[in-house]
Design an enzyme around this catalytic site. Structure first.
Site, PDB file in Angstrom:
ATOM      1  N   THR A  15       0.827  -1.223   0.000  1.00  0.00           N
ATOM      2  CA  THR A  15       0.000   0.000   0.000  1.00  0.00           C
ATOM      3  C   THR A  15       0.852   1.261   0.000  1.00  0.00           C
ATOM      4  OG1 THR A  15      -1.835  -1.072   1.105  1.00  0.00           O
ATOM      5  CG2 THR A  15      -1.664   1.290   1.411  1.00  0.00           C
ATOM      6  N   SER A  57       1.518  -7.552  -0.971  1.00  0.00           N
ATOM      7  CA  SER A  57       2.293  -8.552  -0.214  1.00  0.00           C
ATOM      8  C   SER A  57       1.529  -9.853   0.020  1.00  0.00           C
ATOM      9  CB  SER A  57       2.811  -7.971   1.101  1.00  0.00           C
ATOM     10  OG  SER A  57       1.811  -7.976   2.080  1.00  0.00           O
ATOM     11  N   THR A  88       1.624  -4.647   4.284  1.00  0.00           N
ATOM     12  CA  THR A  88       1.514  -5.007   5.705  1.00  0.00           C
ATOM     13  C   THR A  88       0.994  -6.426   5.936  1.00  0.00           C
ATOM     14  OG1 THR A  88      -0.663  -3.972   5.760  1.00  0.00           O
ATOM     15  CG2 THR A  88       1.190  -2.651   6.544  1.00  0.00           C
ATOM     16  N   ASP A  89       0.268  -6.969   4.956  1.00  0.00           N
ATOM     17  CA  ASP A  89      -0.404  -8.248   5.233  1.00  0.00           C
ATOM     18  C   ASP A  89       0.560  -9.386   5.563  1.00  0.00           C
ATOM     19  OD1 ASP A  89      -2.912  -7.262   5.080  1.00  0.00           O
ATOM     20  OD2 ASP A  89      -3.316  -7.904   3.022  1.00  0.00           O
TER      21      ASP A  89
HETATM   22  N1  GLU Z   1      -2.778  -6.435   0.688  1.00  0.00           N
HETATM   23  C1  GLU Z   1      -1.988  -5.314   1.000  1.00  0.00           C
HETATM   24  C2  GLU Z   1      -0.503  -5.733   1.124  1.00  0.00           C
HETATM   25  O1  GLU Z   1      -0.146  -6.369   2.064  1.00  0.00           O
HETATM   26  C3  GLU Z   1      -2.461  -4.749   2.282  1.00  0.00           C
HETATM   27  C4  GLU Z   1      -2.243  -3.371   2.399  1.00  0.00           C
HETATM   28  C5  GLU Z   1      -0.818  -2.959   2.809  1.00  0.00           C
HETATM   29  O2  GLU Z   1       0.141  -2.978   2.079  1.00  0.00           O
HETATM   30  O3  GLU Z   1      -0.775  -2.494   3.893  1.00  0.00           O
HETATM   31  O4  GLU Z   1       0.290  -5.430   0.265  1.00  0.00           O
END
Ligand code: GLU
Length: 334
Positions: A15, A57, A88-89
């Site tokens: 993100t 991620s 973050t995931d």
């Molecule tokens: N699906 C996203 C990821 O992990 C979640 C958002 C983020 O990056 O915080 O890339």
């Protein structure tokens, strides 16, 4: 005057580097652009940036961890520290994996990301990135950590616990190592300098499945997991509640490791050992997060287990079961 530290930014997507697209948020912002959003970083360190990956991620795989390790290894002599921008995931998994794949690193490896893209007016991306560079450029930093929302969390301890709030990560069963506020790092846990040389590992056994204990777990499921994996790590909240081994273990055919969250007492380990005893040929040991306090006073060699401490350091007790496990792992990853 002390020379400015050189820090390498490895961008992997997430993100933090995303823009809105017709299909929702998509990683599109280049690492050079990321740095342009935080011009004040020039006062902290010299940054070079590499676009290593460009992923959400949730698509991260063990091969990507190898790529990160390889990039750090390749540039290790040229930089004083590393910052990885990550979604973050699965950030906590990457942090844990890198903690084991890069050991004794005196040059800090900081993993960060954001709940909001960096190009939004209100975002946590800028402060998380700035904090990460500040931490990576600090003389007292070492090892692999997540820096997020002003907290520094050991790479082996982080868990994503919130999907929207800025304080997305918690440190599990271990205090945060430091907090960062108004460009000050306040350290709670002093780090003993690593005495051994840095070590990089690029081999990973990917045939391991992690399984949560859920009420009503059907033993048949284990059979089908073993058609695809060689090993299941059971993620039990406590070793005392190893489910009735007679129900679960007869159907499995492979390596079983038991893991426990939190502090595990000697009596719990004994109890778990007792329950798996009839299936010892299939059972390769336990992972416990914290060494039980009473074990310091006893002969750890008596126990068929190993533990992983907050630095990702593994201590094997050299039991025959572990030797067998290590030999098989070595054979499979050759
Ligand atoms: N699906 C996203 C990821 O992990 C979640 C958002 C983020 O990056 O915080 O890339």
């Amino acid at each position: 005057m002390q020379q400015k530290k050189r820090i390498l930014l490895l961008a992997t997507g997430g993100t933090i580097a995303s823009r809105k697209s017709d299909n929702g948020l998509k990683p599109q912002i280049t690492p050079e652009e990321l740095i342009e959003y935080i011009p004040q970083v020039k006062e902290i360190c010299d940054v070079e940036a590499v676009q290593l990956l460009n992923l959400d991620s949730t698509n991260m795989e063990p091969s990507h961890w190898k790529l990160m390790v390889h990039a750090i290894w390749e540039h290790y002599d040229d930089f004083d520290g590393f910052v990885i921008a990550h979604g973050t995931d699965t950030m906590a998994y990457t942090a844990a994996a890198l903690s084991y794949m890069v050991q004794n690193t005196k040059k800090p490896i900081v993993i960060t990301g954001a709940q909001k893209p960096i190009d939004l007016e209100i975002t946590d991306a800028k402060s998380n990135l700035i904090d990460s560079f500040l931490y990576a450029a600090d003389d007292r930093s070492q090892g692999v950590q997540i820096v997020f929302d002003g907290k520094v969390i050991a790479g082996t301890r982080a868990k994503k616990v919130r999907s929207k709030s800025y304080n997305a990560f918690s440190s599990i069963d271990y205090p945060s190592l430091a907090v960062i506020q108004d460009m000050n790092i306040m350290r709670y846990i002093p780090m003993l300098p690593y005495e051994e040389e840095v070590r990089f590992y690029e081999k990973l056994d990917e045939n391991v499945f992690l399984m949560k204990l859920i009420p009503g777990i059907r033993p048949k499921v284990l059979k089908s997991i073993f058609e695809n994996y060689d090993c299941i790590i059971f993620d039990f909240p406590s070793l005392t509640i190893v489910p009735d081994a007679q129900t679960l273990f007869p159907v499995v055919d492979g390596i079983i490791l038991l893991s426990a969250l939190g502090e595990t007492r000697k009596s719990q380990i004994k109890e778990a050992k007792f329950r798996v005893k009839p299936y010892h040929d299939k059972y390769y040991g336990m992972i416990v997060n914290k060494i039980p306090l009473d074990m310091y006073r006893s002969n750890a060699k008596d126990y068929d287990y190993y533990f992983i401490n907050q630095d990702g350091e593994q201590k094997l007790n050299g039991s025959p079961a572990h030797k067998k496990y290590m030999e098989e792992t070595e054979r499979r990853t050759k």
